[in-house]
Design a protein around this motif. Structure first.
Motif, PDB file in Angstrom:
ATOM      1  N   GLU A   1       9.659   1.341 -14.754  1.00 56.27           N
ATOM      2  CA  GLU A   1       9.759   2.196 -15.945  1.00 56.27           C
ATOM      3  C   GLU A   1      10.137   1.361 -17.161  1.00 56.27           C
ATOM      4  O   GLU A   1       9.643   1.606 -18.266  1.00 56.27           O
TER       5      GLU A   1
ATOM      6  N   GLY B   1      -1.573   7.752 -17.675  1.00 55.00           N
ATOM      7  CA  GLY B   1      -0.631   8.201 -16.651  1.00 55.00           C
ATOM      8  C   GLY B   1       0.834   8.084 -17.036  1.00 55.00           C
ATOM      9  O   GLY B   1       1.713   8.298 -16.205  1.00 55.00           O
TER      10      GLY B   1
ATOM     11  N   ASN C   1      14.539   8.293 -15.699  1.00 53.95           N
ATOM     12  CA  ASN C   1      14.283   7.737 -14.357  1.00 53.95           C
ATOM     13  C   ASN C   1      15.033   6.438 -14.146  1.00 53.95           C
ATOM     14  O   ASN C   1      15.526   6.162 -13.055  1.00 53.95           O
TER      15      ASN C   1
ATOM     16  N   ASP D   1      -0.588  13.810 -12.528  1.00 52.35           N
ATOM     17  CA  ASP D   1      -1.357  12.808 -13.265  1.00 52.35           C
ATOM     18  C   ASP D   1      -0.440  11.885 -14.071  1.00 52.35           C
ATOM     19  O   ASP D   1      -0.872  10.845 -14.552  1.00 52.35           O
ATOM     20  N   LEU D   2       0.807  12.302 -14.237  1.00 58.08           N
ATOM     21  CA  LEU D   2       1.755  11.454 -14.963  1.00 58.08           C
ATOM     22  C   LEU D   2       2.678  10.771 -13.959  1.00 58.08           C
ATOM     23  O   LEU D   2       3.388  11.433 -13.196  1.00 58.08           O
ATOM     24  N   MET D   3       2.638   9.451 -13.953  1.00 62.66           N
ATOM     25  CA  MET D   3       3.283   8.702 -12.885  1.00 62.66           C
ATOM     26  C   MET D   3       4.809   8.758 -12.935  1.00 62.66           C
ATOM     27  O   MET D   3       5.482   8.673 -11.917  1.00 62.66           O
ATOM     28  N   SER D   4       5.373   8.928 -14.141  1.00 65.02           N
ATOM     29  CA  SER D   4       6.837   9.052 -14.219  1.00 65.02           C
ATOM     30  C   SER D   4       7.312  10.335 -13.555  1.00 65.02           C
ATOM     31  O   SER D   4       8.421  10.404 -13.038  1.00 65.02           O
ATOM     32  N   ASP D   5       6.464  11.362 -13.592  1.00 69.53           N
ATOM     33  CA  ASP D   5       6.807  12.598 -12.887  1.00 69.53           C
ATOM     34  C   ASP D   5       6.835  12.351 -11.380  1.00 69.53           C
ATOM     35  O   ASP D   5       7.695  12.876 -10.675  1.00 69.53           O
TER      36      ASP D   5
ATOM     37  N   MET E   1       7.595   9.543 -10.003  1.00 63.94           N
ATOM     38  CA  MET E   1       8.804   8.759  -9.724  1.00 63.94           C
ATOM     39  C   MET E   1      10.070   9.601  -9.843  1.00 63.94           C
ATOM     40  O   MET E   1      11.060   9.337  -9.184  1.00 63.94           O
ATOM     41  N   ALA E   2      10.039  10.632 -10.684  1.00 59.60           N
ATOM     42  CA  ALA E   2      11.215  11.489 -10.843  1.00 59.60           C
ATOM     43  C   ALA E   2      11.322  12.490  -9.701  1.00 59.60           C
ATOM     44  O   ALA E   2      12.406  12.894  -9.317  1.00 59.60           O
TER      45      ALA E   2
ATOM     46  N   LEU F   1      -5.646  10.383 -11.880  1.00 63.52           N
ATOM     47  CA  LEU F   1      -5.484   9.112 -12.595  1.00 63.52           C
ATOM     48  C   LEU F   1      -6.147   7.993 -11.801  1.00 63.52           C
ATOM     49  O   LEU F   1      -5.716   7.665 -10.699  1.00 63.52           O
TER      50      LEU F   1
ATOM     51  N   ASN G   1      -6.507   4.485 -12.257  1.00 60.04           N
ATOM     52  CA  ASN G   1      -6.251   3.153 -12.806  1.00 60.04           C
ATOM     53  C   ASN G   1      -5.232   2.441 -11.917  1.00 60.04           C
ATOM     54  O   ASN G   1      -4.660   3.067 -11.014  1.00 60.04           O
ATOM     55  N   PRO G   2      -5.035   1.148 -12.131  1.00 61.90           N
ATOM     56  CA  PRO G   2      -4.152   0.404 -11.214  1.00 61.90           C
ATOM     57  C   PRO G   2      -2.740   0.970 -11.146  1.00 61.90           C
ATOM     58  O   PRO G   2      -2.040   0.798 -10.141  1.00 61.90           O
ATOM     59  N   GLN G   3      -2.306   1.673 -12.215  1.00 58.71           N
ATOM     60  CA  GLN G   3      -0.928   2.185 -12.215  1.00 58.71           C
ATOM     61  C   GLN G   3      -0.724   3.273 -11.162  1.00 58.71           C
ATOM     62  O   GLN G   3       0.393   3.456 -10.669  1.00 58.71           O
TER      63      GLN G   3
ATOM     64  N   ARG H   1      -0.108   1.270  -8.093  1.00 55.75           N
ATOM     65  CA  ARG H   1       1.176   0.561  -8.212  1.00 55.75           C
ATOM     66  C   ARG H   1       2.339   1.530  -8.039  1.00 55.75           C
ATOM     67  O   ARG H   1       3.314   1.234  -7.345  1.00 55.75           O
ATOM     68  N   THR H   2       2.237   2.694  -8.664  1.00 60.48           N
ATOM     69  CA  THR H   2       3.291   3.702  -8.525  1.00 60.48           C
ATOM     70  C   THR H   2       3.418   4.116  -7.060  1.00 60.48           C
ATOM     71  O   THR H   2       4.525   4.184  -6.516  1.00 60.48           O
TER      72      THR H   2
ATOM     73  N   MET I   1       6.683   3.633  -4.552  1.00 60.88           N
ATOM     74  CA  MET I   1       7.301   4.816  -3.945  1.00 60.88           C
ATOM     75  C   MET I   1       7.096   4.877  -2.433  1.00 60.88           C
ATOM     76  O   MET I   1       7.437   5.871  -1.808  1.00 60.88           O
TER      77      MET I   1
END
Lengths: 136, 119
Positions: free
Chosen positions: A45, A101, A110, B32-36, B38-39, B51, B53-55, B58-59, B63
């Motif tokens: 993050e 994203g 986070n 679609d939102l990676m921080s969500d 992670m949260a 989504l 893409n590489p993120q 990676r996410t 996780m």
């Protein structure tokens, strides 16, 4: 052990390399999966934030016997209102990052949630530094 | 639910992880939102996402998520398939939308996914 990463702003697809490498190192050291995950998320993050908001920066991870200390320093625009920035769901990320994203407004919350100590200092026009400690 | 069963339910194309069809999954997260992600994610879930893409990979890797499903008929690019393979991850594509893909899995008995109280 100290790891240092230059986080660039050129290619968003590369963001996260520091956290991936950190994860690999912590796993090889035999650190438990939950701690590895927390440290990796905090670093990830932070990296993403530096790419989106500050045009890159420097990320460091110091791995000690009883803790991991993550330090992220950038020379970006700084954060005018830190308490607002720490609010879940509040985001100033440009829309183009939402399409990639990110920009959910969960980055700093986070980071704080995943570490035992969280310190952030920011000055408008100078940049932002974050220090996070995860106790092992 | 096994990855094999999930592949059938979603009529999915397998891009990576053909050798992991017997892997068991018990929870899912659609985002679609990676921080969500992670949260929110606490368990070892299947990640359904639009989504590409590489993120996303990676996410998932950070996780410890072993199965990623790309919804809305999206195909992964070669670099994403390579990342998934490198990380030993199952990567699927389905023609179904996020809503329909999640609905089909839920209907078939995949119920875990966690709850996060309103802040």
């Amino acid at each position: 052990m100290k790891l240092k990463f230059e986080v660039g702003d050129e290619d968003f697809s590369l963001a996260g390399r520091a956290s991936s490498e950190l994860k690999g190192v912590l796993k090889r050291l035999g650190i438990g999966p939950d701690l590895v995950r927390r440290a990796s998320i905090a670093m990830y993050e932070g990296e993403i934030n530096m790419v989106i908001h500050a045009g890159g920066g420097v990320a460091e991870a110091e791995i000690e016997a009883d803790r991991v200390v993550l330090t992220l320093i950038d020379a970006g625009p700084g954060i005018p209102d830190l308490s607002l920035a720490m609010t879940e769901g509040w985001s100033t990320a440009p829309d183009r990052f939402r399409e990639l994203g990110f920009g959910a407004g969960m980055g700093l919350p986070n980071m704080r949630r995943n570490c035992d100590e969280f310190d952030i200092e920011s000055e408008v026009g100078k940049g932002t530094s974050v220090r996070m400690v995860i106790r092992l | 639910m096994t990855v094999r069963r999930m592949t059938e339910i979603l009529e999915a194309r397998i891009a990576s992880g053909e050798d992991q069809m017997d892997l068991e999954v018990s929870a899912a997260c659609g985002a679609d939102l990676m921080s969500d992600v992670m949260a929110f994610v606490k368990e070892k879930v299947v990640l359904l996402t639009g989504l590409v893409n590489p993120q996303a990979i990676r996410t998932a890797d950070l996780m410890d998520i072993r199965v990623v499903v790309l919804v809305r008929g999206k195909s992964p690019t070669e670099d994403i398939v390579a990342m998934a393979r490198e990380n030993g991850m199952v990567l699927l594509s389905t023609k179904y939308s996020m809503f329909l893909a999640c609905g089909r899995l839920y209907e078939a008995g995949l119920r875990g996914g966690g709850i996060r109280e309103i802040a």
